[in-house]
Write a protein that holds these residues in place. Structure first.
Motif, mmCIF file in Angstrom:
data_model
loop_
_atom_site.group_PDB
_atom_site.id
_atom_site.type_symbol
_atom_site.label_atom_id
_atom_site.label_comp_id
_atom_site.label_asym_id
_atom_site.label_seq_id
_atom_site.Cartn_x
_atom_site.Cartn_y
_atom_site.Cartn_z
ATOM 1 N N PRO A 48 -3.855 -3.568 26.087
ATOM 2 C CA PRO A 48 -4.550 -2.491 25.387
ATOM 3 C C PRO A 48 -5.976 -2.295 25.883
ATOM 4 C CG PRO A 48 -4.522 -4.461 24.034
ATOM 5 C CD PRO A 48 -3.681 -4.766 25.239
ATOM 6 N N VAL A 49 -6.465 -1.073 25.756
ATOM 7 C CA VAL A 49 -7.852 -0.746 26.053
ATOM 8 C C VAL A 49 -8.543 -0.421 24.736
ATOM 9 C CG1 VAL A 49 -7.360 0.058 28.378
ATOM 10 C CG2 VAL A 49 -7.281 1.683 26.463
ATOM 11 N N THR A 50 -9.870 -0.458 24.778
ATOM 12 C CA THR A 50 -10.635 -0.245 23.542
ATOM 13 C C THR A 50 -10.349 1.129 22.941
ATOM 14 O OG1 THR A 50 -12.361 -1.728 24.358
ATOM 15 C CG2 THR A 50 -12.965 -0.239 22.567
ATOM 16 N N ALA A 51 -10.087 2.105 23.793
ATOM 17 C CA ALA A 51 -9.815 3.458 23.298
ATOM 18 C C ALA A 51 -8.531 3.528 22.464
ATOM 19 C CB ALA A 51 -9.735 4.435 24.472
ATOM 20 N N ASP A 52 -7.662 2.505 22.567
ATOM 21 C CA ASP A 52 -6.434 2.489 21.764
ATOM 22 C C ASP A 52 -6.721 2.263 20.284
ATOM 23 O OD1 ASP A 52 -4.749 2.887 23.939
ATOM 24 O OD2 ASP A 52 -4.593 0.734 24.353
ATOM 25 N N LEU A 53 -7.880 1.668 19.980
ATOM 26 C CA LEU A 53 -8.184 1.332 18.588
ATOM 27 C C LEU A 53 -8.365 2.584 17.751
ATOM 28 C CD1 LEU A 53 -10.726 -1.649 18.432
ATOM 29 C CD2 LEU A 53 -8.313 -1.639 17.828
ATOM 30 N N ASP A 54 -7.632 2.658 16.657
ATOM 31 C CA ASP A 54 -7.872 3.688 15.663
ATOM 32 C C ASP A 54 -7.490 3.125 14.298
ATOM 33 O OD1 ASP A 54 -5.084 3.762 15.523
ATOM 34 O OD2 ASP A 54 -4.929 5.580 16.727
ATOM 35 N N LEU A 55 -7.753 3.880 13.246
ATOM 36 C CA LEU A 55 -7.513 3.386 11.894
ATOM 37 C C LEU A 55 -6.035 3.100 11.659
ATOM 38 C CD1 LEU A 55 -8.738 2.693 9.150
ATOM 39 C CD2 LEU A 55 -8.492 5.100 8.496
ATOM 40 N N GLU A 56 -5.166 3.922 12.206
ATOM 41 C CA GLU A 56 -3.725 3.721 12.025
ATOM 42 C C GLU A 56 -3.283 2.379 12.618
ATOM 43 O OE1 GLU A 56 0.573 5.738 13.277
ATOM 44 O OE2 GLU A 56 -1.311 6.784 13.698
ATOM 45 N N LEU A 57 -3.781 2.052 13.829
ATOM 46 C CA LEU A 57 -3.420 0.781 14.456
ATOM 47 C C LEU A 57 -3.918 -0.393 13.611
ATOM 48 C CD1 LEU A 57 -3.582 -0.149 18.192
ATOM 49 C CD2 LEU A 57 -4.588 -1.685 16.515
ATOM 50 N N LEU A 58 -5.150 -0.296 13.106
ATOM 51 C CA LEU A 58 -5.721 -1.370 12.302
ATOM 52 C C LEU A 58 -4.939 -1.564 11.011
ATOM 53 C CD1 LEU A 58 -9.524 -0.593 12.771
ATOM 54 C CD2 LEU A 58 -8.245 -2.495 13.787
ATOM 55 N N ARG A 59 -4.562 -0.455 10.376
ATOM 56 C CA ARG A 59 -3.783 -0.561 9.133
ATOM 57 C C ARG A 59 -2.399 -1.143 9.400
ATOM 58 N NH1 ARG A 59 -5.512 5.289 6.411
ATOM 59 N NH2 ARG A 59 -7.347 4.491 5.268
ATOM 60 N N PRO A 96 -16.713 6.425 20.272
ATOM 61 C CA PRO A 96 -17.478 7.565 19.756
ATOM 62 C C PRO A 96 -17.754 7.487 18.261
ATOM 63 C CG PRO A 96 -15.220 8.204 20.214
ATOM 64 C CD PRO A 96 -15.380 6.813 20.750
ATOM 65 N N ALA A 97 -17.025 6.614 17.539
ATOM 66 C CA ALA A 97 -17.218 6.480 16.088
ATOM 67 C C ALA A 97 -16.725 5.103 15.663
ATOM 68 C CB ALA A 97 -16.451 7.575 15.344
ATOM 69 N N ASP A 98 -17.078 4.728 14.444
ATOM 70 C CA ASP A 98 -16.610 3.460 13.883
ATOM 71 C C ASP A 98 -15.242 3.705 13.253
ATOM 72 O OD1 ASP A 98 -16.112 1.128 12.532
ATOM 73 O OD2 ASP A 98 -18.025 1.046 11.483
ATOM 74 N N VAL A 99 -14.186 3.316 13.985
ATOM 75 C CA VAL A 99 -12.829 3.645 13.528
ATOM 76 C C VAL A 99 -12.365 2.744 12.381
ATOM 77 C CG1 VAL A 99 -12.189 4.523 15.792
ATOM 78 C CG2 VAL A 99 -11.744 2.119 15.252
ATOM 79 N N GLY A 100 -13.067 1.640 12.142
ATOM 80 C CA GLY A 100 -12.610 0.714 11.104
ATOM 81 C C GLY A 100 -13.368 0.801 9.812
ATOM 82 N N VAL A 101 -14.271 1.788 9.681
ATOM 83 C CA VAL A 101 -15.126 1.840 8.504
ATOM 84 C C VAL A 101 -14.325 2.027 7.213
ATOM 85 C CG1 VAL A 101 -15.556 4.339 8.605
ATOM 86 C CG2 VAL A 101 -17.283 2.806 7.616
ATOM 87 N N ARG A 102 -13.157 2.653 7.280
ATOM 88 C CA ARG A 102 -12.342 2.896 6.075
ATOM 89 C C ARG A 102 -11.218 1.872 5.915
ATOM 90 N NH1 ARG A 102 -10.222 8.569 7.175
ATOM 91 N NH2 ARG A 102 -9.025 8.152 5.270
ATOM 92 N N LEU A 103 -11.240 0.816 6.723
ATOM 93 C CA LEU A 103 -10.184 -0.195 6.633
ATOM 94 C C LEU A 103 -10.385 -1.047 5.386
ATOM 95 C CD1 LEU A 103 -7.739 -1.500 8.127
ATOM 96 C CD2 LEU A 103 -9.391 -3.098 9.151
#
Length: 313
Positions: A48-59, A96-103
Motif C-alpha cells: 500500500p501507498v499513503t494515498a490509499d488511506l481513507d476513512l473507509e479503509l480505517l473503519r 491533502p487532509a486528515d482522513v482519520g479525524v472522524r474515526l
C-alpha cells in the motif's frame, strides 16, 4: 507515490526523537500501524501507498479488529494510533487532509477498581510486620513500601522514584514527582513513618553496602529511598511482584498490583469523610473526574453492605 510503511517508519521516528516518547509507547504505535499496513496491503492486493488511506479503509480495519475478538481497550488504542498517524500525515503535507479525524472506536468498558477491605489491608500489613520482625533487610523494606503505598496513595512509579531527601519524617510527608514532572507534597501516617524510619536507619544500610557494578546505577542508588537486593534503586517490577504475592489469595476481582493499594487508600479516605478535592490533590489527578470513580466505589460498597445487612434489602 510514498509507501505507507515508509511513512509509518518516519512517524515512529518522530514520536521517538521529536516527541521523546518511551520505547514501550513507540512499540505500541508500531504494532498498531504495522497491522494497519498489513490490512491495507491485503485490501489493495499490493504494497500500500499513503494515498490509499481513507476513512473507509480505517473503519474497515477497525471492524476486522472487532471481528477478531480484540478487547475494547485495544480497539480504542488502535483508533488513537491511527488518528495520531493521519494527523501527522496532514501536518507534514503528506496527505491533502486528515482522513482519520472522524474515526471512532467502541468506548472502553468501565470497571470499578479493586479495593481491599479494612480487615484485608490490616491482615496484609500484619503479615509484613511479622516478617519485618526477623530483621531481614528485604522484609523491613517491604513493610515500608506497602505502608507508604497505602498510607499515601502513591503510584508505583512515584514510589520507586522517591529519593531519601524527598522524605520528611519530621512532618510525615513525601515530595512526589508525578506525571508530567509535576511535584506535590503528600502526607502519610504514623505507621508508615515508623516503618520508614526503621528501614532507613536499620535495614537500608545493609542493602546500600552492595554497590552496583554500573557507575550510573551506583550513583543513582546513593539517592534512592528504596533499594533492591543488588543495591540498585528498587524497580517497579519488584514492587508489582511483592504486592501481587500479598493479594493473590485474597477474595476480590481486578488486578492484584500496587495500584490496588492506591485505589484502596483513595476509597478508604472517602469512606472516612475526606473531601473529594483533597483526595484529588493527594493522588495528583489533573481532573476531578478521574477522582470521582472512587465515589462510585464507595457508593457500591455502601449498597453491598445494605444488601447483606439490612433485613428489608
Amino acid at each position: 507515490m510514498t509507501r505507507l510503511l515508509g511513512d509509518v517508519e518516519r512517524f515512529l521516528a518522530h514520536l521517538r526523537d521529536g516527541r521523546g516518547l518511551s520505547e514501550h509507547t513507540v512499540r505500541a504505535y508500531a504494532s498498531d500501524l504495522d497491522d494497519l499496513d498489513a490490512h491495507a496491503a491485503e485490501r489493495a492486493g499490493r504494497p500500500p501507498v499513503t494515498a490509499d488511506l481513507d476513512l473507509e479503509l480505517l473503519r474497515d480495519w477497525l471492524w476486522r479488529s472487532t471481528e477478531s475478538g480484540l478487547a475494547r481497550t485495544t480497539l480504542a488504542r488502535r483508533a488513537s494510533s491511527a488518528r495520531a498517524f493521519t494527523r501527522w500525515l496532514d501536518e507534514t503535507d503528506r496527505t491533502p487532509a486528515d482522513v482519520g479525524v472522524r474515526l471512532r472506536a467502541p468506548k472502553a468498558e468501565s470497571h470499578l477498581p479493586r479495593v481491599l477491605t479494612s480487615p484485608q489491608i490490616d491482615g496484609v500489613l500484619r503479615s509484613l510486620a511479622v516478617r519485618a520482625d526477623t530483621a531481614d533487610p528485604g522484609a523491613v523494606r517491604d513493610l515500608a513500601v506497602v505502608e507508604l503505598l497505602y498510607g499515601s496513595g502513591l503510584r508505583v512509579s512515584e514510589l520507586v522514584g522517591t529519593d531519601v531527601g524527598d522524605l520528611d519524617l519530621g512532618r510525615n510527608t513525601v515530595l512526589v514527582t508525578g506525571k508530567g514532572g509535576k511535584q506535590r507534597v503528600v502526607p502519610f501516617g504514623i505507621p508508615a513513618a515508623e516503618a520508614l524510619d526503621r528501614w532507613l536507619a536499620l535495614a537500608r544500610p545493609a542493602l546500600a553496602a552492595v554497590v552496583p557494578a554500573d557507575p550510573g546505577r551506583a550513583h543513582d542508588a546513593r539517592r534512592a529511598a528504596f533499594l533492591g537486593a543488588g543495591g540498585a534503586r528498587l524497580g517497579t517490577r519488584a514492587v508489582h511482584r511483592l504486592v501481587a504475592g500479598l493479594l493473590v489469595d485474597l477474595p476480590g476481582g481486578g488486578p492484584a498490583g500496587p495500584h490496588a493499594l492506591r485505589h484502596t487508600a483513595a476509597t478508604h479516605l472517602l469512606d472516612g469523610g475526606a473531601d473529594l478535592r483533597a483526595v484529588q490533590e493527594l493522588l495528583g489527578h489533573a481532573s476531578l473526574g478521574t477522582t470521582q470513580i472512587y465515589t462510585h466505589v464507595s457508593t457500591e460498597r455502601l449498597r453491598e453492605s445494605y444488601r447483606t445487612a439490612h433485613p428489608r434489602a
